[in-house]
Design an enzyme around this catalytic site. Structure first.
Site, PDB file in Angstrom:
ATOM      1  NE  ARG A  98     -77.390  70.521  76.199  1.00 39.54           N
ATOM      2  CZ  ARG A  98     -77.272  68.758  77.150  1.00 39.54           C
ATOM      3  NH1 ARG A  98     -75.851  68.687  76.644  1.00 39.54           N
ATOM      4  NH2 ARG A  98     -78.057  68.446  77.300  1.00 39.54           N
ATOM      5  CD  GLU A 124     -82.715  68.073  70.793  1.00 37.49           C
ATOM      6  OE1 GLU A 124     -82.595  67.458  71.536  1.00 37.49           O
ATOM      7  OE2 GLU A 124     -82.216  68.538  69.879  1.00 37.49           O
ATOM      8  CG  HIS A 131     -76.657  65.580  74.357  1.00 36.64           C
ATOM      9  ND1 HIS A 131     -76.031  65.768  73.619  1.00 36.64           N
ATOM     10  CD2 HIS A 131     -77.959  65.705  74.531  1.00 36.64           C
ATOM     11  CE1 HIS A 131     -77.197  67.502  72.984  1.00 36.64           C
ATOM     12  NE2 HIS A 131     -77.932  66.543  73.582  1.00 36.64           N
ATOM     13  CG  HIS A 189     -82.695  64.035  74.629  1.00 34.74           C
ATOM     14  ND1 HIS A 189     -82.091  64.824  75.633  1.00 34.74           N
ATOM     15  CD2 HIS A 189     -82.020  64.713  73.646  1.00 34.74           C
ATOM     16  CE1 HIS A 189     -81.584  65.824  75.164  1.00 34.74           C
ATOM     17  NE2 HIS A 189     -81.565  66.043  73.883  1.00 34.74           N
ATOM     18  CD  GLU A 202     -81.552  70.128  77.061  1.00 34.63           C
ATOM     19  OE1 GLU A 202     -80.436  70.290  76.669  1.00 34.63           O
ATOM     20  OE2 GLU A 202     -82.014  69.062  76.399  1.00 34.63           O
ATOM     21  CG  HIS A 253     -78.510  64.563  69.480  1.00 34.58           C
ATOM     22  ND1 HIS A 253     -78.861  63.884  70.376  1.00 34.58           N
ATOM     23  CD2 HIS A 253     -78.614  65.577  70.338  1.00 34.58           C
ATOM     24  CE1 HIS A 253     -79.585  64.180  71.594  1.00 34.58           C
ATOM     25  NE2 HIS A 253     -79.650  65.430  71.279  1.00 34.58           N
TER      26      HIS A 253
END
Length: 389
Positions: free
Chosen positions: A96, A106, A99, A101, A167, A145
């Protein structure tokens, strides 16, 4: 000289501006702790159906060669204002991508497999850590992260302290770099832009990769690990918060896991025929993911509104702040439920504890019976309970 009408106009504009500023200050203050819907903001209609349940498998999967994800935000599950959830799996080596947020923290629980996370904070501190089944991570809002599956792949549930968060609307490193002028990119990182030329143009989201090397990594190549607070907590390796023959509660709040300032996580294991007793949370909304077993929940929201739903594995439940509820095991196997609260401080008030600490004469007055009817009531909070034999 200003006329009386001009003075009134100025006063009105000033008052409006003060109101806006006051609202902004109040909003900012609340956001420092968590994104939460006041309990008074929601009142179900008398004929409302399936308010507190969402079937996760109804969500559209975002499938890529190296993993998949599906989400439950207010778009799919309208009542879930306080928490959004994502069910995600990565193939071995799947990443993943890097990125962040912008509007939500999270909190995650590892269901199966193993994964490695990397994280960087605003002070430039970083951490690299491996996670296995039963482990929890927490990334504060805005921290950069990544998540990468190890040799056997990884399956985990992500939750966010804002039900409006998607997401699929995160800030991804490939998307960012792809839209920057090459000369600016070169100046910013002091490297040739060609280094980034093979990356997917636009958001990669999940990419393939080799199984990462064992930890620790060299300090000069991603292994500095100098974060002041750990982002990993081995929840299921700790002594249960509560345990009896009816079940157990495994809990991690900011008390046990200081970095997790806005969220508390719980694993409830309810034995066949037992209940997680009637209770409510004064300070948080509750989001549930049913891991295994068969459950039933009834939610009470005042004014005679009560709704009961049956829950199976991967179903999601939700209880707004302050609403009374219970969870009952309706199957022959243990019921295992992941619960996330959008507050780092854990609070609950239970019916058994309330009754235990209220005088018998007052209970008799409330329920129109005799004092003697209450002398045999439990003397302590039950938490998990079965019918008396």
């Amino acid at each position: 000289m200003l006329s009386r009408r001009d003075i009134l106009k100025v006063s009105a504009v000033s008052a409006a501006a003060a109101g806006v500023m006051g609202a902004m200050i109040k909003s900012a203050s609340a956001d420092e702790h968590r994104n939460i819907v006041p309990p008074s903001s929601f009142q179900p209609a008398a004929d409302a159906q399936s308010l507190y349940k969402y079937i996760f498998s109804h969500s559209k999967k975002r499938s890529l060669p190296n993993g998949w994800a599906r989400e439950a935000t207010v778009e799919q599950f309208p009542i879930s204002e306080g928490v959004a959830g994502v069910d995600m799996a990565l193939e071995p080596g799947g990443v993943r991508e890097l990125h962040w947020h912008a509007i939500a923290a999270e909190w995650a629980f590892m269901l199966e497999g193993h994964a490695r996370i990397t994280i960087i904070d605003p002070e430039g501190k970083c951490e690299v850590a491996d996670f296995g089944p039963g482990d929890v991570w927490y990334f504060p809002k805005g921290y950069g992260h990544s998540i990468q599956a190890l040799a056997e792949g990884a399956h985990f549930v992500l939750t966010f302290d804002n039900g409006h968060f998607s997401e699929f609307g995160t800030f991804s490193i490939t998307d960012w770099v792809a839209h920057m002028p090459k000369e600016v990119l070169e100046k910013s990182v002091n490297m040739p832009a060609a280094v980034f030329s093979k990356a997917k143009q636009g958001e990669a989201y999940i990419v393939g990769g080799a199984i990462p090397p064992a930890l620790p990594l060299p300090a000069h190549d991603g292994g500095l690990n100098n974060a002041p607070l750990a982002h990993r907590y081995e929840l299921m390796k700790q002594k249960p918060f509560f345990e009896n023959d009816a079940g157990s509660v495994h809990l991690v709040s900011s008390k046990e896991f200081p970095i997790s300032t806005t969220m508390t996580g719980i694993i409830e294991i309810v034995k066949p025929g037992a209940v997680r007793e009637l209770h409510w949370h004064p300070n948080a909304n509750e989001w549930q993911y049913y891991i295994s077993g068969k459950g039933r929940m009834t939610v009470f929201s005042s004014h005679g509104h009560v709704q009961t739903e049956e829950y199976s594995p991967t179903d999601v439940g939700y209880v707004p702040q302050g609403f009374g509820h219970y969870i009952e095991n309706r199957g022959d196997d243990d019921l295992k439920v992941l619960i996330v609260l959008d507050n780092g401080i854990y609070q609950d008030i239970s019916l058994s504890d309330w009754l235990a600490k209220t005088p018998a004469y007052l209970l008799a007055d409330n329920f129109n019976n005799e004092v003697a009817d209450w002398l045999d009531r439990p003397k302590d909070k039950l938490v998990m309970s079965r019918r008396r034999t």
